[in-house]
Design a protein around this motif. Sequence first.
Motif, PDB file in Angstrom:
ATOM      1  N   LEU A 264      -0.817  -7.483  29.089  1.00 20.67           N
ATOM      2  CA  LEU A 264      -1.626  -8.648  29.446  1.00 20.67           C
ATOM      3  C   LEU A 264      -0.749  -9.852  29.770  1.00 20.67           C
ATOM      4  O   LEU A 264       0.269 -10.083  29.130  1.00 20.67           O
ATOM      5  N   VAL A 265      -1.176 -10.627  30.755  1.00 18.14           N
ATOM      6  CA  VAL A 265      -0.542 -11.898  31.092  1.00 18.14           C
ATOM      7  C   VAL A 265      -1.634 -12.957  31.122  1.00 18.14           C
ATOM      8  O   VAL A 265      -2.695 -12.743  31.716  1.00 18.14           O
ATOM      9  N   THR A 266      -1.396 -14.077  30.455  1.00 15.14           N
ATOM     10  CA  THR A 266      -2.378 -15.159  30.443  1.00 15.14           C
ATOM     11  C   THR A 266      -1.852 -16.340  31.243  1.00 15.14           C
ATOM     12  O   THR A 266      -0.654 -16.488  31.461  1.00 15.14           O
ATOM     13  N   VAL A 267      -2.771 -17.190  31.683  1.00 18.26           N
ATOM     14  CA  VAL A 267      -2.406 -18.359  32.484  1.00 18.26           C
ATOM     15  C   VAL A 267      -3.063 -19.597  31.894  1.00 18.26           C
ATOM     16  O   VAL A 267      -4.202 -19.560  31.441  1.00 18.26           O
ATOM     17  N   LYS A 268      -2.295 -20.689  31.871  1.00 12.60           N
ATOM     18  CA  LYS A 268      -2.822 -21.999  31.504  1.00 12.60           C
ATOM     19  C   LYS A 268      -2.806 -22.875  32.752  1.00 12.60           C
ATOM     20  O   LYS A 268      -1.858 -22.824  33.532  1.00 12.60           O
ATOM     21  N   VAL A 269      -3.845 -23.675  32.929  1.00 11.06           N
ATOM     22  CA  VAL A 269      -3.910 -24.558  34.089  1.00 11.06           C
ATOM     23  C   VAL A 269      -3.920 -26.003  33.626  1.00 11.06           C
ATOM     24  O   VAL A 269      -4.294 -26.310  32.495  1.00 11.06           O
ATOM     25  N   ALA A 270      -3.486 -26.871  34.506  1.00 10.08           N
ATOM     26  CA  ALA A 270      -3.526 -28.308  34.235  1.00 10.08           C
ATOM     27  C   ALA A 270      -4.001 -29.019  35.504  1.00 10.08           C
ATOM     28  O   ALA A 270      -3.610 -28.640  36.613  1.00 10.08           O
ATOM     29  N   PRO A 271      -4.856 -30.014  35.325  1.00  7.32           N
ATOM     30  CA  PRO A 271      -5.459 -30.423  34.044  1.00  7.32           C
ATOM     31  C   PRO A 271      -6.440 -29.363  33.540  1.00  7.32           C
ATOM     32  O   PRO A 271      -6.944 -28.557  34.315  1.00  7.32           O
ATOM     33  N   VAL A 272      -6.674 -29.387  32.237  1.00  3.11           N
ATOM     34  CA  VAL A 272      -7.529 -28.361  31.632  1.00  3.11           C
ATOM     35  C   VAL A 272      -8.976 -28.466  32.110  1.00  3.11           C
ATOM     36  O   VAL A 272      -9.731 -27.496  32.033  1.00  3.11           O
ATOM     37  N   ASP A 273      -9.371 -29.644  32.611  1.00  4.21           N
ATOM     38  CA  ASP A 273     -10.752 -29.823  33.078  1.00  4.21           C
ATOM     39  C   ASP A 273     -10.855 -29.726  34.591  1.00  4.21           C
ATOM     40  O   ASP A 273     -11.796 -30.242  35.205  1.00  4.21           O
ATOM     41  N   ALA A 274      -9.881 -29.046  35.240  1.00  4.91           N
ATOM     42  CA  ALA A 274      -9.938 -28.861  36.688  1.00  4.91           C
ATOM     43  C   ALA A 274     -11.231 -28.141  37.056  1.00  4.91           C
ATOM     44  O   ALA A 274     -11.665 -27.218  36.379  1.00  4.91           O
ATOM     45  N   THR A 275     -11.863 -28.587  38.156  1.00  9.25           N
ATOM     46  CA  THR A 275     -13.145 -28.010  38.565  1.00  9.25           C
ATOM     47  C   THR A 275     -13.059 -27.505  39.995  1.00  9.25           C
ATOM     48  O   THR A 275     -12.238 -27.959  40.792  1.00  9.25           O
ATOM     49  N   GLY A 276     -13.887 -26.542  40.298  1.00 12.40           N
ATOM     50  CA  GLY A 276     -14.034 -26.100  41.683  1.00 12.40           C
ATOM     51  C   GLY A 276     -12.971 -25.125  42.159  1.00 12.40           C
ATOM     52  O   GLY A 276     -12.999 -24.710  43.312  1.00 12.40           O
ATOM     53  N   GLU A 277     -12.004 -24.703  41.297  1.00 10.50           N
ATOM     54  CA  GLU A 277     -10.978 -23.764  41.722  1.00 10.50           C
ATOM     55  C   GLU A 277     -10.842 -22.625  40.718  1.00 10.50           C
ATOM     56  O   GLU A 277     -10.922 -22.835  39.512  1.00 10.50           O
ATOM     57  N   VAL A 278     -10.619 -21.412  41.224  1.00 14.80           N
ATOM     58  CA  VAL A 278     -10.440 -20.233  40.397  1.00 14.80           C
ATOM     59  C   VAL A 278      -9.065 -19.644  40.677  1.00 14.80           C
ATOM     60  O   VAL A 278      -8.635 -19.568  41.819  1.00 14.80           O
ATOM     61  N   VAL A 279      -8.335 -19.225  39.607  1.00 14.44           N
ATOM     62  CA  VAL A 279      -7.028 -18.595  39.767  1.00 14.44           C
ATOM     63  C   VAL A 279      -7.223 -17.140  40.184  1.00 14.44           C
ATOM     64  O   VAL A 279      -7.995 -16.404  39.569  1.00 14.44           O
ATOM     65  N   THR A 280      -6.548 -16.738  41.236  1.00 12.23           N
ATOM     66  CA  THR A 280      -6.606 -15.347  41.697  1.00 12.23           C
ATOM     67  C   THR A 280      -5.236 -14.701  41.573  1.00 12.23           C
ATOM     68  O   THR A 280      -4.208 -15.382  41.576  1.00 12.23           O
ATOM     69  N   TRP A 281      -5.223 -13.335  41.471  1.00 14.92           N
ATOM     70  CA  TRP A 281      -3.988 -12.584  41.243  1.00 14.92           C
ATOM     71  C   TRP A 281      -3.782 -11.573  42.361  1.00 14.92           C
ATOM     72  O   TRP A 281      -4.735 -10.927  42.808  1.00 14.92           O
ATOM     73  N   THR A 282      -2.527 -11.403  42.786  1.00 17.27           N
ATOM     74  CA  THR A 282      -2.204 -10.407  43.805  1.00 17.27           C
ATOM     75  C   THR A 282      -0.887  -9.718  43.454  1.00 17.27           C
ATOM     76  O   THR A 282      -0.060 -10.260  42.724  1.00 17.27           O
ATOM     77  N   SER A 283      -0.704  -8.493  43.976  1.00 16.24           N
ATOM     78  CA  SER A 283       0.538  -7.735  43.784  1.00 16.24           C
ATOM     79  C   SER A 283       1.245  -7.592  45.119  1.00 16.24           C
ATOM     80  O   SER A 283       0.613  -7.292  46.139  1.00 16.24           O
ATOM     81  N   SER A 284       2.576  -7.793  45.102  1.00 19.35           N
ATOM     82  CA  SER A 284       3.345  -7.637  46.336  1.00 19.35           C
ATOM     83  C   SER A 284       3.443  -6.179  46.762  1.00 19.35           C
ATOM     84  O   SER A 284       3.681  -5.877  47.924  1.00 19.35           O
ATOM     85  N   ASP A 285       3.261  -5.248  45.801  1.00 15.98           N
ATOM     86  CA  ASP A 285       3.322  -3.822  46.110  1.00 15.98           C
ATOM     87  C   ASP A 285       2.440  -3.058  45.131  1.00 15.98           C
ATOM     88  O   ASP A 285       2.898  -2.641  44.056  1.00 15.98           O
ATOM     89  N   PRO A 286       1.179  -2.850  45.491  1.00 17.75           N
ATOM     90  CA  PRO A 286       0.257  -2.142  44.588  1.00 17.75           C
ATOM     91  C   PRO A 286       0.654  -0.695  44.312  1.00 17.75           C
ATOM     92  O   PRO A 286       0.130  -0.089  43.371  1.00 17.75           O
TER      93      PRO A 286
END
Length: 264
Positions: free
Chosen positions: A51-73
């Motif tokens: 598992l890998v977790t992510v923290k965002v700043a500011p913590v109350d950011a709105t309207g955006e979602v973090v997405t994940w991609t692999s360079s070589d699936p």
Amino acid sequence: MKKNKLKLFVLAIWLGSTIFISCKEDELLIALDEIELSNSELLLAVAETQLVTVKVAPVDATGEVVTWTSSDPSIAVVQSNEVGLVTAIQGVALGIATITAKNADGSVMQSVDVEVIVKVESIALEEVPLADMSETTYTVLFTPENATKKTITWSSSDPSVATVDQDGKVTAVASGENGAPLQVVISATSEEGSKTASIEITISNDPPIIGILYCTASGTGGYNAETVTTSGADANINYVGAQPGGNYEYYEGEKIIMTIGLFA
């Protein structure tokens, strides 16, 4: 008089409308401007998941979602995603890939370097003796034999008794008082997986050697010594008395030669 009253009434309505409209406010969006990941690199086995977790700043950011991609699936994939904040990365095949977390427009991102390897399960030590009795060497046997990373760190429990270099060569340094045996533990630890193998060795004699010294006797000619003693062994010879009849005779000038032997 009636005409003036009408104008005042209309003006009051217009002013009231103006005040009502000015009280409406636009919804405020807080942009995401920083992503922090719990890992910057991962070592995975094939089919292993971490598992890998992510923290965002500011913590109350709105309207955006973090997405994940692999360079070589074909090497590593993003297996699952929990509201953009936790992801499971799985190794697929041996090789290197990069997993990236980013915001909606890609202006903010962070990556995890993933290497999929054959991991070390265990190690063992095998001795390769040297001619010099104060030295010996050990090689490391890996399980599985095709482990990808085979870097080893060596250590001695007491370098004042025996040292070990990073090639697994052990050198006797000192024994106890009057050459009394001392024990020391030599250990090897794999860099990947932190697997450890250890062996206890004995340092004895003066100058020190690896193992315990005993003595052996040899000679030629006839011998009928009345006294024979040895020292340094667990069970020493200590005979005083006449030899039985028919035994070798003692010749003046002949000597019993005692030579050092090694028992480990």
